[in-house]
Motif scaffolding. Structure first.
Motif, PDB file in Angstrom:
ATOM      1  N   LEU A   1       2.141 191.600  65.263  1.00 44.28           N
ATOM      2  CA  LEU A   1       2.806 192.110  66.316  1.00 44.28           C
ATOM      3  C   LEU A   1       3.340 191.333  67.481  1.00 44.28           C
ATOM      4  N   HIS A   2       4.640 191.516  67.769  1.00 46.13           N
ATOM      5  CA  HIS A   2       5.359 190.827  68.643  1.00 46.13           C
ATOM      6  C   HIS A   2       5.281 191.695  70.020  1.00 46.13           C
ATOM      7  N   LYS A   3       4.564 191.485  71.022  1.00 44.02           N
ATOM      8  CA  LYS A   3       4.343 192.377  72.168  1.00 44.02           C
ATOM      9  C   LYS A   3       5.340 192.454  73.169  1.00 44.02           C
ATOM     10  N   GLY A   4       5.983 193.409  73.394  1.00 48.24           N
ATOM     11  CA  GLY A   4       6.995 193.581  74.453  1.00 48.24           C
ATOM     12  C   GLY A   4       6.573 193.882  75.675  1.00 48.24           C
ATOM     13  N   GLU A   5       7.491 194.536  76.584  1.00 45.36           N
ATOM     14  CA  GLU A   5       7.069 194.685  77.843  1.00 45.36           C
ATOM     15  C   GLU A   5       6.384 196.160  77.957  1.00 45.36           C
ATOM     16  N   THR A   6       6.919 196.929  76.834  1.00 47.54           N
ATOM     17  CA  THR A   6       6.299 198.235  76.772  1.00 47.54           C
ATOM     18  C   THR A   6       5.571 198.564  75.647  1.00 47.54           C
ATOM     19  N   ALA A   7       4.578 199.567  75.296  1.00 41.63           N
ATOM     20  CA  ALA A   7       3.978 199.797  74.212  1.00 41.63           C
ATOM     21  C   ALA A   7       4.630 200.574  73.015  1.00 41.63           C
ATOM     22  N   ASP A   8       5.947 200.823  73.403  1.00 43.89           N
ATOM     23  CA  ASP A   8       6.844 201.478  72.587  1.00 43.89           C
ATOM     24  C   ASP A   8       7.203 200.357  71.383  1.00 43.89           C
ATOM     25  N   GLU A   9       6.989 200.737  69.976  1.00 40.03           N
ATOM     26  CA  GLU A   9       7.027 199.992  68.962  1.00 40.03           C
ATOM     27  C   GLU A   9       8.398 200.176  67.964  1.00 40.03           C
ATOM     28  N   VAL A  10       8.879 199.228  67.610  1.00 43.81           N
ATOM     29  CA  VAL A  10       9.766 199.156  66.519  1.00 43.81           C
ATOM     30  C   VAL A  10       8.936 198.802  65.061  1.00 43.81           C
ATOM     31  N   LEU A  11       8.923 199.633  64.218  1.00 42.86           N
ATOM     32  CA  LEU A  11       8.359 199.164  62.827  1.00 42.86           C
ATOM     33  C   LEU A  11       9.263 198.512  62.095  1.00 42.86           C
ATOM     34  N   LEU A  12       8.846 197.466  61.302  1.00 44.89           N
ATOM     35  CA  LEU A  12       9.543 196.775  60.570  1.00 44.89           C
ATOM     36  C   LEU A  12       8.753 196.351  59.086  1.00 44.89           C
TER      37      LEU A  12
ATOM     38  N   LEU B   1      10.838 196.131  73.921  1.00 43.84           N
ATOM     39  CA  LEU B   1      10.088 196.883  72.983  1.00 43.84           C
ATOM     40  C   LEU B   1       9.239 195.856  72.282  1.00 43.84           C
ATOM     41  N   SER B   2       7.914 196.704  71.644  1.00 39.91           N
ATOM     42  CA  SER B   2       7.166 195.841  70.772  1.00 39.91           C
ATOM     43  C   SER B   2       7.672 195.892  69.385  1.00 39.91           C
ATOM     44  N   TYR B   3       7.173 194.886  68.705  1.00 44.40           N
ATOM     45  CA  TYR B   3       7.768 194.881  67.291  1.00 44.40           C
ATOM     46  C   TYR B   3       6.726 194.608  66.303  1.00 44.40           C
ATOM     47  N   ARG B   4       6.447 195.570  65.442  1.00 42.76           N
ATOM     48  CA  ARG B   4       5.419 195.677  64.366  1.00 42.76           C
ATOM     49  C   ARG B   4       5.777 195.347  63.068  1.00 42.76           C
ATOM     50  N   PHE B   5       5.542 194.185  62.537  1.00 41.32           N
ATOM     51  CA  PHE B   5       5.824 193.795  61.266  1.00 41.32           C
ATOM     52  C   PHE B   5       4.691 193.937  60.024  1.00 41.32           C
ATOM     53  N   LEU B   6       5.154 194.815  59.124  1.00 38.95           N
ATOM     54  CA  LEU B   6       4.276 195.036  58.167  1.00 38.95           C
ATOM     55  C   LEU B   6       4.980 194.536  56.628  1.00 38.95           C
ATOM     56  N   PHE B   7       3.746 193.758  56.309  1.00 44.12           N
ATOM     57  CA  PHE B   7       4.303 193.133  54.731  1.00 44.12           C
ATOM     58  C   PHE B   7       3.004 193.752  53.935  1.00 44.12           C
ATOM     59  N   LEU B   8       3.499 194.774  53.138  1.00 53.51           N
ATOM     60  CA  LEU B   8       2.407 195.540  52.388  1.00 53.51           C
ATOM     61  C   LEU B   8       3.017 196.013  50.996  1.00 53.51           C
ATOM     62  N   PRO B   9       2.016 196.331  50.085  1.00 57.00           N
ATOM     63  CA  PRO B   9       2.271 196.864  48.791  1.00 57.00           C
ATOM     64  C   PRO B   9       2.838 198.295  49.093  1.00 57.00           C
ATOM     65  N   GLY B  10       4.083 198.417  48.271  1.00 62.15           N
ATOM     66  CA  GLY B  10       4.722 199.620  48.271  1.00 62.15           C
ATOM     67  C   GLY B  10       3.736 200.839  48.218  1.00 62.15           C
ATOM     68  N   THR B  11       4.091 201.992  48.751  1.00 63.23           N
ATOM     69  CA  THR B  11       3.413 203.327  48.699  1.00 63.23           C
ATOM     70  C   THR B  11       1.747 202.959  49.105  1.00 63.23           C
ATOM     71  N   ILE B  12       1.002 202.510  48.213  1.00 67.34           N
ATOM     72  CA  ILE B  12      -0.713 202.533  48.554  1.00 67.34           C
ATOM     73  C   ILE B  12      -0.684 201.772  49.827  1.00 67.34           C
TER      74      ILE B  12
END
Lengths: 460, 460, 460
Positions: A192-203, A237-248
């Motif tokens: 999570l890259h924290k920005g000034e607000t709690a609103d997030e961009v999911l990547l 904005l805050s930026y949330r990066f997810l590295f995750l197995p597809g679907t599950i």
């Protein structure tokens, strides 16, 4: 502001007021494509699957660039309509002929094994083995990528030429898959890259494919590089990066974050970003989310033929983010659209198939869209009756009238005319058919001259 | 349900809950086209008009298949802005030459007489007769069909070649029309197939044209055959069949049913359904009624070039049903659009112009649209967060991935994704660009597996 | 109506009830194009600018046709974001060679002087003079039209060939501009044709260009002629004609009428209406104002390729009327779109460039659009259930059925079908794809037969 409680004089002005274009400098970082390629190449050899050490080893490498938080959910845990599967780990696999030669060898390509194969160690003739072999007769030199996550099975994938050679072998074959399917955990990485607000961009990128360069390495490497680049920057904005197995993986993440998904205001799934096709953007289920409009705007001005698709419920993890119970504003960015290029899900999706140049271009298009999402806002014309006298302020490019001056003047006139409290900068850019960047820069100029301002606070 | 007041255990489950596809078996009835053709041929010879025995004789024949209720409104009755006219009945008509030969003979074709001609019995020369003769010089072999319902007139219609022959006749002609214009009644036939609900589908055909095969016999025969086929079936909706004289008949029916037209939820006027053109659908005045969307959907998947028209206030009885004071959701289904084919309103619109094959196809397209109207509904995904695990339920066509399996999977994914309470099955089919039937069958499958259900009752 | 308080029997029926088509007779005035041309030619020679005697002299001439009210705002007055500039008046200007010949002579063309040039009287060589000379190298025979209203400057405009000749001159040149820039007033002219209601149509032309025939003389002459033609007619709407300097004039008018702009219900800026291009209509900022729809309708039926543009914030005084603080429903009517024809802002925009024929056609298109704005209204079908029996009223063109009769019948059917209280006559014309005039005439006919009427007063 209550006297005595004011922020210290050195507190930076909130970005939400200045809307400094913090992401745009990333557009000019010259070696970014090379950096992404190098990281993709580093993780390419790992034999990933949806659960097991392949994921963990990949996260180890990505974690050298950014501090990735690792999440593990035990096998058997119920998550939404699903259940966490066993881990799959594999050490070796081969088909040996009577002479002891490894005719098909996992050590040469981890695609050779049907992903999630159960262990096998048998002697059998080709006729008996044949039902466990997968090839692509139309692409006889390529090994297909196949999986069997949720049904007990085993098998080998190979080029059709290898199969033909095997069929010529007389005598017994030694067929070995040294794999383990055991209780363990489902793993994903999060940053999570924290920005000034709690609103997030999911990547979000998937981390479950073995040695496929475009189809998972490219996305993982691009997002890691982007997270790294953001880490030193102040964003709204805050930026949330997810590295995750597809679907599950996305299902596990959604289940774990069910109460908080409302903070996701924009999002992109990123995959297949290293080839020379596209660019392709598949809209979120909503179809008119800001990220959809921003990406469409960027691709319209990309100077190349872009592929803009309406949402459809097949593809990558946008399927889960855009399921009707969540309906998040998350689209899919790709170069060539998945399943439309001949290299897709074959051994031809290797490190020759992706290039720094294309990874860099993908990075820049994503940055441009994120810049819009960061910066778009509504301003109001403070001199809305008649045009303000731009000449007096030396804003108007006069007499001569070259093309750039005309475009500059038109950008000012459009921005002033449409800044009526009902149009955002992106709205204006779309209506004026000018790049967002031009309108945003013009709005800054006009704001500095006191001609535009944020709308008044509606009050309590 | 109040204990003790429950329906008996043998009461069938209401269709409104199961939505059994009761109409679809009709799609496979093989001889339906022949049946329709035979009935059209049987009523073809009758000399119909807007009021008189022609209508009654036709209803006699149709009534052998279904119990048609006959309505008669006396001459002179005020109905809306109109008044019921006198009856017209005709026994014979001819033009004889001096030698006594019937040069023009009503017994050969009832088109020869201007419909609603007053009686005539005179000797006259061709020059005097000429103003009473109608031909089509551009189609010199065809007899035109002409009427003069509301102004006193008489006349003969004939081929232009007949006229030229007549003009060569020297001497007096005997001109006879043995017709009666007398007070009587306006007649229409009505048949109601009761469904589970009082919501009605209106199906209307005109019964006022003499020997024109496509332009009235085809529609009358098709609707009678459809009514017959429905009579043994349990449907959700009620189906009201009207066999009535054009304009004055629908005006009489509307006047008589003014208080109840609100029960008409869908409707089709059916005419010219036996030729090889089209199919053509002209939307209701509303333009987006369910019947409009259903018919457009069916024609889009018809595998042929269909003609989809916006409403315009000219044509058949949809003009009355769609008058602004009623504005009923009633469209017009045809093969070739009226007034666009050369046989229209001529003696060439005969039994050679229509064919079983085309009548059968028209029947099936109408059934497909009615099936949508019967079956369309909103279901909700009971597992809306993330995708449900279809593989576990053996619903997902896996590894292999042939075309049909892919289409099956996509139908499931679309149905699940859009079953959010805001999309009906037809909405989903349109969005997925799949036939309604595929989505409806998929929804049934998913409902049986507990993944979809009707939306909860909103309660009192 | 209260007895005893009734209007006298001789009071004319209000137009708002009869909607007499008072403007349509103007369509047939044969010499209108010649009249407009003659007036344009009369004002052509005057050296106009944004403030000064050029405007006053022009208003003197226009004022011979209609009683124009003259408004003057003193130099230095603040108006919105602007300030009234000094007046500019010029008596002579030239460049003389050593032999005393006027090589460039204001008396030959007032375009030769940069509009708003400061006075100059110097001897200088060509090299020194060169920065003050404006030409169009690509159109070497034409004198450009240039201005410098708000920055102190002076200069000469000439053909590129004249410049080349000048550059060949050896020796000193005498450079003289006899102009005055002094406090005075900004002048505009205004004429109000009062209609039955206070709702106004704004008709605006700019009066600030020197000898440019299409680009200001044509619009001034057309509007004056139109005002003259209206003056003897009773109209429903009031018509306000403005003859004002571009930008600063409309800003002054808006500032002076800020509280009353709400009475402007429709409007047109008119310029460049004498060439053979277009017609062009640029919509108001609202885009769907009645004037936008009316003009689009007229151009769609104009029988020529029309140019229909969405609003953009550049052009003539519609920029000010459509600024976000006013957002008035005012569009721009032109023949060729400004800045797209080679004669634009050059000496080729002279009296040979415009023609009576084109001025007359422009006049008629404007009248047609104003007729719609005057006449459009909602009527209701008094016989909305079923079609009324038109034949009984001898309204229906029967048996024969030529093209005109069919079109007449369709116009009646459309008008009856859509007169449901939700569609105006223009709505009906658009839906029926028939000219407004046909529908309006049909509506009159149906109203006279008691089949249509104004909607009932909603009451208190």
């Amino acid at each position: 502001m209550i006297p005595g409680l004011a922020h210290s004089a050195t507190a930076p002005t909130p970005l939400s007021e200045t809307r400094e274009r913090v992401l745009r400098p990333l557009l000019t970082s010259r070696d970014i494509g090379e950096d992404i390629y190098a990281l993709a190449a580093e993780i390419f050899p790992i034999c990933r699957s949806i659960a097991g050490d392949g994921v963990r080893d990949t996260l180890d490498i990505l974690g050298r660039h950014i501090p990735i938080e690792r999440h593990e959910i035990p096998t058997g845990t119920k998550i939404l309509d699903w259940e966490v599967p066993k881990e799959w780990n594999i050490t070796d696999a081969f088909i040996k002929n009577a002479a002891g030669d490894r005719i098909v060898d996992f050590r040469r390509s981890n695609l050779h094994v049907l992903n999630y194969s159960q262990p096998v160690s048998r002697k059998m003739r080709i006729a008996e083995l044949r039902p466990y072999i997968f090839t692509i007769p139309d692409q006889p030199d390529l090994i297909p990528y196949r999986t069997s996550y949720y049904s007990n099975n085993w098998g080998f994938c190979m080029s059709h030429r290898q199969l033909m050679a095997l069929e010529a072998v007389d005598g017994e074959l030694e067929v070995v898959i040294e794999s383990k399917l055991e209780p363990g955990a489902l793993t994903w990485g999060e940053y999570l890259h924290k920005g000034e607000t709690a609103d997030e961009v999911l990547l979000s990128a998937h981390i479950c494919h073995p040695s496929l360069a475009n189809d998972n390495c490219s996305g993982l490497a691009l997002l890691t590089t982007l997270a790294d680049a953001l880490s030193s920057r102040r964003t709204r904005l805050s930026y949330r990066f997810l590295f995750l197995p597809g679907t599950i993986g996305s299902i596990a993440w959604l289940a774990a974050n069910d109460a908080n998904v409302g903070r996701i205001k924009h999002g992109l799934v990123v995959s297949c970003v290293g080839d020379d096709g596209g660019p392709t953007y598949k809209k979120s289920r909503r179809g008119d989310a800001l990220i959809d409009r921003a990406m469409a705007h960027v691709l319209r001005h990309a100077g190349t033929t872009a592929n803009l698709l309406d949402f459809f419920p097949y593809g990558y993890d946008e399927r889960q983010y855009c399921s009707p119970g969540y309906d998040l504003p998350v689209g899919l960015f790709q170069r060539s659209q998945f399943a439309t290029f001949p290299e897709y899900h074959t051994s031809a999706d290797n490190l020759d198939f992706i290039a720094s140049e294309h990874l860099g271009a993908s990075f820049r298009w994503i940055i441009e869209a994120l810049d819009i999402v960061e910066t778009d806002r509504v301003l109001v014309n403070l001199s809305p009756k008649g045009e303000p006298q731009l000449g007096r302020r030396e804003l108007y490019a006069g007499n001569g009238g070259d093309k750039d001056a005309q475009s500059h003047n038109m950008a000012m006139l459009w921005t002033l005319n449409l800044s009526d409290g009902r149009h955002s900068l992106l709205d204006i850019a779309e209506r004026a058919r000018l790049p967002f960047d031009v309108i945003a820069a013009t709005a800054d100029l006009l704001e500095r001259h006191g001609l535009l301002a944020p709308p008044p606070d509606p009050g309590p």
